[in-house]
Structure formats: C-alpha cells, structure tokens
Motif scaffolding. Structure first.
Motif, PDB file in Angstrom:
ATOM      1  N   GLU A  30       0.838  -1.240   0.144  1.00 52.82           N
ATOM      2  CA  GLU A  30       0.122  -0.094   0.071  1.00 52.82           C
ATOM      3  C   GLU A  30       0.799   1.262  -0.093  1.00 52.82           C
ATOM      4  OE1 GLU A  30      -2.644  -0.312   3.561  1.00 52.82           O
ATOM      5  OE2 GLU A  30      -3.989  -1.634   2.322  1.00 52.82           O
ATOM      6  N   THR A  31       2.146   1.139  -0.178  1.00 52.65           N
ATOM      7  CA  THR A  31       2.866   2.306  -0.095  1.00 52.65           C
ATOM      8  C   THR A  31       3.911   2.167  -1.241  1.00 52.65           C
ATOM      9  OG1 THR A  31       4.556   1.007   1.461  1.00 52.65           O
ATOM     10  CG2 THR A  31       3.077   2.330   2.365  1.00 52.65           C
ATOM     11  N   ASP A  32       4.682   3.619  -1.460  1.00 52.72           N
ATOM     12  CA  ASP A  32       5.427   3.569  -2.589  1.00 52.72           C
ATOM     13  C   ASP A  32       6.906   2.752  -2.146  1.00 52.72           C
ATOM     14  OD1 ASP A  32       3.587   4.923  -4.126  1.00 52.72           O
ATOM     15  OD2 ASP A  32       4.225   6.899  -3.316  1.00 52.72           O
ATOM     16  N   THR A  33       7.022   3.180  -0.946  1.00 49.66           N
ATOM     17  CA  THR A  33       8.568   2.613  -0.473  1.00 49.66           C
ATOM     18  C   THR A  33       8.292   1.454   0.482  1.00 49.66           C
ATOM     19  OG1 THR A  33       8.873   4.328   1.219  1.00 49.66           O
ATOM     20  CG2 THR A  33       9.728   4.583  -1.038  1.00 49.66           C
ATOM     21  N   ASP A  66     -10.497   9.338   9.509  1.00 46.45           N
ATOM     22  CA  ASP A  66      -9.082   9.624   8.911  1.00 46.45           C
ATOM     23  C   ASP A  66      -8.179   8.542   9.599  1.00 46.45           C
ATOM     24  OD1 ASP A  66      -6.304  10.825   9.571  1.00 46.45           O
ATOM     25  OD2 ASP A  66      -7.468  11.517   7.740  1.00 46.45           O
ATOM     26  N   PRO A  67      -7.793   7.515   8.521  1.00 46.35           N
ATOM     27  CA  PRO A  67      -6.898   6.716   9.102  1.00 46.35           C
ATOM     28  C   PRO A  67      -5.754   6.913  10.116  1.00 46.35           C
ATOM     29  CG  PRO A  67      -7.297   6.155   6.776  1.00 46.35           C
ATOM     30  CD  PRO A  67      -7.623   7.687   7.127  1.00 46.35           C
ATOM     31  N   GLY A  68      -5.214   8.195   9.949  1.00 49.40           N
ATOM     32  CA  GLY A  68      -4.012   8.621  10.807  1.00 49.40           C
ATOM     33  C   GLY A  68      -4.469   9.174  12.184  1.00 49.40           C
ATOM     34  N   ASN A  69      -5.750   9.751  12.204  1.00 52.50           N
ATOM     35  CA  ASN A  69      -6.236  10.075  13.362  1.00 52.50           C
ATOM     36  C   ASN A  69      -6.655   8.670  14.136  1.00 52.50           C
ATOM     37  OD1 ASN A  69      -6.396  12.744  12.567  1.00 52.50           O
ATOM     38  ND2 ASN A  69      -8.449  12.785  12.203  1.00 52.50           N
ATOM     39  N   LEU A 100      -2.713   1.048  10.750  1.00 49.18           N
ATOM     40  CA  LEU A 100      -1.549   0.198  11.246  1.00 49.18           C
ATOM     41  C   LEU A 100      -0.361   0.886  11.477  1.00 49.18           C
ATOM     42  CD1 LEU A 100      -2.151  -3.104   9.710  1.00 49.18           C
ATOM     43  CD2 LEU A 100      -2.949  -2.429  12.172  1.00 49.18           C
ATOM     44  N   ARG A 101       0.351   1.616  10.556  1.00 45.93           N
ATOM     45  CA  ARG A 101       1.413   2.304  10.193  1.00 45.93           C
ATOM     46  C   ARG A 101       1.321   3.612  11.570  1.00 45.93           C
ATOM     47  NH1 ARG A 101       0.869   1.182   5.125  1.00 45.93           N
ATOM     48  NH2 ARG A 101      -0.006   3.192   4.308  1.00 45.93           N
ATOM     49  N   SER A 102       0.152   4.532  11.492  1.00 48.63           N
ATOM     50  CA  SER A 102       0.219   5.334  12.537  1.00 48.63           C
ATOM     51  C   SER A 102      -0.019   4.926  14.039  1.00 48.63           C
ATOM     52  CB  SER A 102      -1.311   5.937  12.432  1.00 48.63           C
ATOM     53  OG  SER A 102      -1.285   6.643  11.000  1.00 48.63           O
ATOM     54  N   THR A 103      -0.405   3.742  14.442  1.00 51.69           N
ATOM     55  CA  THR A 103      -0.270   3.254  15.701  1.00 51.69           C
ATOM     56  C   THR A 103       0.943   2.875  15.932  1.00 51.69           C
ATOM     57  OG1 THR A 103      -0.356   0.826  15.168  1.00 51.69           O
ATOM     58  CG2 THR A 103      -2.500   2.010  15.257  1.00 51.69           C
ATOM     59  N   MET A 104       2.037   2.841  15.153  1.00 56.29           N
ATOM     60  CA  MET A 104       3.563   2.485  15.511  1.00 56.29           C
ATOM     61  C   MET A 104       3.762   1.475  16.330  1.00 56.29           C
ATOM     62  SD  MET A 104       4.866   6.497  15.730  1.00 56.29           S
ATOM     63  CE  MET A 104       6.693   5.990  15.795  1.00 56.29           C
TER      64      MET A 104
END
Length: 185
Positions: A30-33, A66-69, A100-104
């Motif tokens: 889902e990401t570019d890198t 918002d997924p980040g929120n 998931l990425r935002s939860t770290m």
C-alpha cells in the motif's frame, strides 16, 4: 538472502513464507516504499464483555474517518495505559495499512474492537458501572476538571460531525479541550 534466513529463524517453522515477483509485491503493497515484507495474519477476536477489569479505562472512536487520526488515538490510548479501544460502526477499518502504520505498533499491545454498536457500549456500561464521558463543544466541562478515577469510557467523535446522537443523549458527562486561540505565549 541473508535477511530471509534471519526472518525464517525468527518466525519459526509454523509460519509459511512465499517469495513473489517484485511487480506483484509492489501491487500488493500500500506504500510507494514498502519495507519488503507483507503478511497475512488472523485478526484477534475480542468481545466487548471480555475487556472489562476494575479500574477500566477505555477509548471509544465514534465514526472516526481519517486513518491517521484513528492510528494516533490508538497509540495515545496505549501510551496512557488504557485498557482497550472500541470503534463504533462507521469508523475506518482499524487494520487498514495507514491506521496500522499510525499506531506505530501500539495496536499489538492494546485490545482493539471494531464495529461495536453504541447500544452495546451502554449495556456494558450499565452492567459494570462504567461512566461514559463524551467529547463535545457545547455544554461540556473543560477536560482539566473531569474526575478520571474509577471505570470510564472516553468517547471521541467524528472529525466533521462530532459524537453520534446516542452519545449526546445517554452519556454521563461531557468534556471539551479548551483551545486558547491565536494568542502567543
């Protein structure tokens, strides 16, 4: 190849590994890198009635979009030692890659429940004497004055619409975070 061998050792024989062509991997990521690893895992199945313990502190995400929120709120609940995060129907998928990425990584340390009906939250609250404290701007006390002892849920509403009507009607208390505006210190 060196990294692959280390991964195999760490995961153990019960985990199946597949190598796929780079082009397919990039389509699935889902990401570019991406980091170079994708996983298919079983999501934990936690029931609302199993998260309670005396001194319970829970966070309710009410239709957060918002997924980040959502990820940041899960991470914050974990950092503050909350016992669970409960998301109502209409909240973004908490296993979405951006969440998931935002939860770290916090999502692996705190129970997270999805698609919970507000009525079920209030039923558990009545049964276990859990206060429901909802955030809103009107007729709400500043958060600094709220007693956060005992069992409670804190409800955070949708970014554009705030909390759902049922939380306006049935919550025990209402809080707000006063913002000083554009004043410089």
């Amino acid at each position: 190849m060196e990294d692959r061998n280390e991964l195999v050792e760490r995961l153990g024989p019960e985990v199946r590994l597949y190598e796929i062509p780079h082009e397919l991997f990039m389509q699935m990521a889902e990401t570019d890198t991406p980091q170079g690893v994708l996983a298919v895992v079983r999501m934990p199945e936690t029931e609302l009635k199993t998260i309670f313990k005396e001194g319970f502190r829970g966070l309710v995400l009410d239709s957060i979009q918002d997924p980040g929120n959502a990820g940041t709120m899960i991470r914050t609940a974990h950092a503050l030692g909350f016992d669970a995060v409960v998301a109502t129907e209409g909240t973004v998928d908490l296993y979405n890659g951006k969440v998931l990425r935002s939860t770290m990584g916090s999502i692996f340390y705190i129970p997270v429940l999805e698609n919970v009906k507000p009525e079920d939250i209030f039923a558990l609250s009545r049964e276990k004497s859990i206060r429901v404290i909802s955030s809103r701007l009107e007729n709400a006390r500043p958060c600094q004055g709220v007693d956060l002892t005992g069992n409670f849920f804190i409800v955070v509403g949708n970014e554009g619409n705030g909390i759902s009507e049922i939380f306006h009607e049935k919550s025990d208390e209402f809080v707000k975070i006063p913002m000083p505006g554009g004043r410089n210190p």
